[in-house]
Design an enzyme around this catalytic site. Structure first.
Site, PDB file in Angstrom:
ATOM      1  CG  ASP A 174      -1.461   1.752   0.587  1.00  0.00           C
ATOM      2  OD1 ASP A 174      -0.977   2.284  -0.405  1.00  0.00           O
ATOM      3  OD2 ASP A 174      -0.669   1.596   1.724  1.00  0.00           O
ATOM      4  CB  SER A 175      -3.029   5.226  -3.952  1.00  0.00           C
ATOM      5  OG  SER A 175      -3.531   4.224  -5.008  1.00  0.00           O
ATOM      6  CG  ASP A 193       0.040  -1.111  -2.063  1.00  0.00           C
ATOM      7  OD1 ASP A 193       1.356  -1.565  -2.197  1.00  0.00           O
ATOM      8  OD2 ASP A 193      -0.192  -0.175  -2.354  1.00  0.00           O
ATOM      9  CE  LYS A 245       3.073  -0.814  -4.389  1.00  0.00           C
ATOM     10  NZ  LYS A 245       3.165   0.245  -3.207  1.00  0.00           N
ATOM     11  CD  GLU A 292       4.169   2.203   1.451  1.00  0.00           C
ATOM     12  OE1 GLU A 292       4.450   2.964   2.487  1.00  0.00           O
ATOM     13  OE2 GLU A 292       3.102   2.507   0.860  1.00  0.00           O
ATOM     14  CD  GLU A 332       4.858   7.054  -4.032  1.00  0.00           C
ATOM     15  OE1 GLU A 332       4.807   6.143  -4.013  1.00  0.00           O
ATOM     16  OE2 GLU A 332       4.174   8.084  -3.911  1.00  0.00           O
TER      17      GLU A 332
HETATM   18  O1  KIV Z   1      -0.822   2.795  -3.564  1.00  0.00           O
HETATM   19  C1  KIV Z   1      -0.284   3.087  -4.858  1.00  0.00           C
HETATM   20  O2  KIV Z   1      -1.245   3.522  -5.448  1.00  0.00           O
HETATM   21  C2  KIV Z   1       1.127   2.899  -5.010  1.00  0.00           C
HETATM   22  C3  KIV Z   1       1.547   3.707  -6.028  1.00  0.00           C
HETATM   23  C4  KIV Z   1       1.620   5.003  -5.935  1.00  0.00           C
HETATM   24  C5  KIV Z   1       3.100   3.100  -6.414  1.00  0.00           C
HETATM   25  O3  KIV Z   1       1.841   2.514  -3.980  1.00  0.00           O
END
Ligand code: KIV
Length: 275
Positions: free
Chosen positions: A44-45, A83, A113, A115, A182
């Site tokens: 989600d970056s 994510d 994924k 968090e 992280e």
């Molecule tokens: O969103 C993302 O790119 C991430 C990485 C920084 C692990 O969660």
């Protein structure tokens, strides 16, 4: 060879390092896949590096599905992990399973994924029970950036370090197949790595993790808003791209582009009849 959650398990057992990079589109996914990366994370970056938000909070399920599906079309062998965006799983176990299911069905993810530690273990258990592999994410979890008060290294006090260790054991127990760490001090990341059977994937967590992940724009010098200390630049593509864009602008302005080789021709007889 196709990478799966089994590849992750076997790599940890054999002590082989795992590689993961982010991607958000088809052509980048194809390049990463051809380069041989084990896993592509549709992080989600995306919110920061693709959509231009200052954080990941505004990223939606639709954003993740749209970009995730494009990546999945480009990834033949890499395990695609998508994510779960902010508030797609925190709200309830039901929401978590429905949204993880959408990332699999519509986004064609190989895993999702999310968090958090103990507080999201009911969600991890339920998603895994639905047959969906889950990668956990501990330490600096960007969706909680406002609760942390900024980008800070996590787990530095004894209490915070104990909590991180406990969370890592809890997500493993809940069924996660891997955990991203992280912005965690190297020695704490090493201790977590020794303490769990699932692979740890580090980003700003030192060299002792079972694998590493980076945001590809960071490692290629394509994103200059903010560069964390843990990033190594493997290329300066941002500068190269700007040079190429400037050369194109100059060629168009001077008339040097397009030249004959880039143009289509037609018989002069036909053209003459049109006058
Ligand atoms: O969103 C993302 O790119 C991430 C990485 C920084 C692990 O969660």
């Amino acid at each position: 060879m196709k990478n799966t959650v089994l590849t992750f398990r076997q790599a940890k057992e054999k002590g082989e390092k795992l590689t993961m990079l982010t991607a958000y589109d088809y052509s980048t996914a194809k390049l990463l896949d051809e380069a041989g990366v084990n896993s592509i994370l549709v992080g989600d970056s995306l919110g920061n590096v693709i959509l231009g938000y200052e954080d990941t909070i505004s990223v939606t399920m639709e954003d993740m599905i749209h970009h995730g599906a494009a990546v999945a079309r480009g990834a033949e062998n890499a395990l695609v992990i998508i994510d779960m965006p902010f508030m797609s799983y925190q709200t309830s176990v039901y929401d978590a399973v429905v949204n993880a299911g959408r990332l699999m069905k519509e986004g064609r993810a190989g895993a999702v994924k999310l968090e958090g530690g103990q507080e999201v273990c009911p969600q991890i258990q339920a998603i895994v029970a639905a047959g969906i592999p889950v990668c956990a994410h501990l330490g600096l979890t960007p969706q909680s950036i406002h609760a942390f008060g900024g980008h800070r290294v996590q787990g530095r006090t004894e209490e915070a370090a104990r909590k991180l260790l406990k969370d890592a054991r809890a997500v493993e127990e809940a069924g996660a197949f891997a955990v991203v760490l992280e912005c965690v001090p190297e020695k704490l990341a090493n201790l977590v790595t020794e303490s769990v059977k699932i692979p740890t994937i580090g980003i700003g967590a030192g060299n002792g993790c079972d694998g590493q992940v980076l945001v590809y724009q960071d490692m290629l010098g394509m994103f200059s808003d903010f560069t964390p200390k843990f990033v190594r630049r493997y290329a300066e593509l941002g500068e190269e791209m700007k040079e190429a864009f400037r050369a194109y602008i100059a060629d168009v302005e001077s008339g040097a582009f397009p030249s004959e080789e880039h143009s289509y021709q037609i018989d002069d007889d036909i053209i003459e009849k049109l006058y």
